[in-house]
Design a protein around this motif. Structure first.
Motif, PDB file in Angstrom:
ATOM      1  N   ARG A 198       1.911  11.023  50.611  1.00  0.00           N
ATOM      2  CA  ARG A 198       1.839  10.047  51.698  1.00  0.00           C
ATOM      3  C   ARG A 198       2.855   8.948  51.443  1.00  0.00           C
ATOM      4  O   ARG A 198       3.106   8.576  50.293  1.00  0.00           O
ATOM      5  N   MET A 200       4.458   5.097  53.162  1.00  0.00           N
ATOM      6  CA  MET A 200       4.319   4.021  54.137  1.00  0.00           C
ATOM      7  C   MET A 200       5.409   2.988  53.875  1.00  0.00           C
ATOM      8  O   MET A 200       5.680   2.649  52.718  1.00  0.00           O
ATOM      9  N   LEU A 350      10.978  10.211  56.342  1.00  0.00           N
ATOM     10  CA  LEU A 350       9.588   9.874  56.675  1.00  0.00           C
ATOM     11  C   LEU A 350       9.312   8.390  56.476  1.00  0.00           C
ATOM     12  O   LEU A 350       8.535   7.785  57.222  1.00  0.00           O
ATOM     13  N   ALA A 351       9.953   7.782  55.471  1.00  0.00           N
ATOM     14  CA  ALA A 351       9.807   6.338  55.278  1.00  0.00           C
ATOM     15  C   ALA A 351      10.357   5.583  56.484  1.00  0.00           C
ATOM     16  O   ALA A 351       9.767   4.589  56.945  1.00  0.00           O
ATOM     17  N   GLU A 353      10.557   6.737  59.553  1.00  0.00           N
ATOM     18  CA  GLU A 353       9.600   6.948  60.646  1.00  0.00           C
ATOM     19  C   GLU A 353       8.402   6.018  60.489  1.00  0.00           C
ATOM     20  O   GLU A 353       7.931   5.425  61.459  1.00  0.00           O
ATOM     21  N   SER A 354       7.913   5.888  59.260  1.00  0.00           N
ATOM     22  CA  SER A 354       6.777   5.015  59.008  1.00  0.00           C
ATOM     23  C   SER A 354       7.086   3.569  59.391  1.00  0.00           C
ATOM     24  O   SER A 354       6.287   2.899  60.047  1.00  0.00           O
ATOM     25  N   GLU A 357       7.365   3.291  63.256  1.00  0.00           N
ATOM     26  CA  GLU A 357       6.127   3.503  64.006  1.00  0.00           C
ATOM     27  C   GLU A 357       4.965   2.639  63.520  1.00  0.00           C
ATOM     28  O   GLU A 357       3.941   2.513  64.210  1.00  0.00           O
ATOM     29  N   CYS A 359       3.029   3.088  60.769  1.00  0.00           N
ATOM     30  CA  CYS A 359       1.885   3.837  60.234  1.00  0.00           C
ATOM     31  C   CYS A 359       2.341   4.722  59.081  1.00  0.00           C
ATOM     32  O   CYS A 359       3.529   5.014  58.939  1.00  0.00           O
ATOM     33  N   ALA A 360       1.393   5.126  58.245  1.00  0.00           N
ATOM     34  CA  ALA A 360       1.705   5.997  57.116  1.00  0.00           C
ATOM     35  C   ALA A 360       2.039   7.400  57.611  1.00  0.00           C
ATOM     36  O   ALA A 360       1.585   7.838  58.663  1.00  0.00           O
ATOM     37  N   LYS A 361       2.840   8.109  56.796  1.00  0.00           N
ATOM     38  CA  LYS A 361       3.211   9.483  57.109  1.00  0.00           C
ATOM     39  C   LYS A 361       2.791  10.388  55.955  1.00  0.00           C
ATOM     40  O   LYS A 361       2.908  10.007  54.793  1.00  0.00           O
ATOM     41  N   THR A 362       2.315  11.572  56.276  1.00  0.00           N
ATOM     42  CA  THR A 362       1.920  12.533  55.246  1.00  0.00           C
ATOM     43  C   THR A 362       2.935  13.666  55.176  1.00  0.00           C
ATOM     44  O   THR A 362       3.635  13.957  56.156  1.00  0.00           O
TER      45      THR A 362
END
Length: 363
Positions: A198, A200, A350-351, A353-354, A357, A359-362
């Motif tokens: 995960r 964030m 993904l960081a 994107e987090s 947005e 929110c956390a990403k998995t």
């Protein structure tokens, strides 16, 4: 007597020229051919290695029959297309600069590429080869008893100017957390010894580049970030990036903590940026702080001045090439795999994107 290993280099801007200066320090290796479409950068590269041939295209370089290995140091968004051309035309042992890719859609291409490319590939994660970080990695398990918390802080100068200002735009660089920080995500996986589950982030453009505009398009790269990462083994990592802190004594500060104690690595920035009125630049340090008995132990980790002067990465580019040459000569294996490069970019994407947005990403 062993013959020289001959490099073909694709891209000779600022980082490509750093590679060339370090290759020139190696015994039994030289740059034989260069493809660099910018005339100014090509001439600068030729000044470093006058005997290297300047090629007019990537294809011209790849069609040479005297090369032993390739080094790709082109702008980030060109990496995947050039990899595809290399694979189709002359798949030699390859040292591939980070980041491997910038578009999430390219991950599948690289996974397939990983299975089909017939020669060794080494992803150029130079930060692994900074002498203080190598010492840190060697000592981290003993010093901590198993890493529970890992913090990486980079307080540094803003992005430098590049040809065509390509690094001012996320569409070219992949974004700051890919372009700048894939090194640190790679270090997290290496030091913790597990994959992320995960991530964030909070990040943005706060101080630099606010008024930069190129051909009517505003720069969108970030200069500020916090990133928190949970790993599969329960460890946690955090990255703190600030790109308007060039007045710092140390540029990178890494700390790992576990049940037995703490270990830190402190790494100065490029010596050429150190103010001359302050005297000699600082020397890297590694500090081990056991819980029992209490008492930090500090060791300085100096780097040979000739190697230090050949680049901006605390000697790491030289030490990376020493290891890569072992791969080319068939006496070693890549230490930074294509999958390592893919994972580091995926963490950065993904960081971002987090942060965008909220929110956390998995994974």
């Amino acid at each position: 007597m062993t013959r020289d290993i001959k490099y073909g280099i694709i891209g000779c801007g600022m980082m490509g020229q750093e590679h060339m200066r370090n290759i020139a320090l190696l015994e039994g290796a030289r740059v034989a051919a260069i493809f660099e479409p910018n005339e100014i950068m090509a001439n600068a590269a030729k000044a470093i290695e006058p005997n290297a041939a300047l090629c007019g295209s990537l294809e011209e370089l790849l069609d040479r029959d005297d090369l032993d290995c390739l080094l790709v140091v082109s702008p980030n968004h060109m990496h995947v297309p050039q990899l595809e051309t290399i694979a189709a035309r002359n798949p030699l042992p390859l040292l591939m600069e980070k980041p491997l890719y910038t578009d999430p859609a390219d991950e599948a291409k690289l996974l397939a590429f990983r299975e089909s490319y017939p020669a060794p590939i080494w992803v150029a994660m130079e930060y692994r080869y900074m002498p203080p970080i190598q010492t840190f990695v060697e000592q981290v398990q003993k010093a901590t008893g198993g890493v529970k918390m890992l913090t990486i802080r980079e307080h540094r100068f803003p992005f430098l100017e590049k040809i065509g200002n390509w690094n001012r735009f996320n569409k070219n660089s992949g974004g700051t957390l890919v372009e700048k920080c894939c090194h640190f995500f790679d270090l997290m996986r290496l030091i913790i010894g597990a994959d992320p589950v995960r991530i964030m982030a909070s990040a943005g453009q706060e101080v630099n580049h606010l008024d930069e505009n190129y051909d009517g398009e505003a720069s969108d790269i970030w200069d500020t970030a916090y990133v928190m990462v949970d790993f599969a083994n329960g460890a946690r990592g955090m990255l703190e990036l600030c790109m308007y802190a060039e007045g710092s004594t140390f540029q990178e500060e890494i700390s790992a903590v576990g049940p037995n104690g703490k270990i830190e690595a402190l790494v100065p920035g490029p010596g050429r940026f150190w103010p001359t009125h302050l005297g000699e630049p600082p020397v890297s340090q590694v500090i081990i702080s056991p819980r029992t008995p209490k008492g930090p132990q500090t060791v300085e980790i100096p780097v040979d001045p000739t190697i230090l002067d050949a680049g901006d990465h605390n000697g790491s580019t030289f030490y990376q090439h020493v290891k890569f040459l072992e791969v080319v000569r068939g006496t070693g294996a890549p230490e930074v795999s294509l999958m390592d490069g893919i994972q580091a970019v995926k963490m950065g994407l993904l960081a971002q994107e987090s942060a965008t947005e909220g929110c956390a990403k998995t994974f």
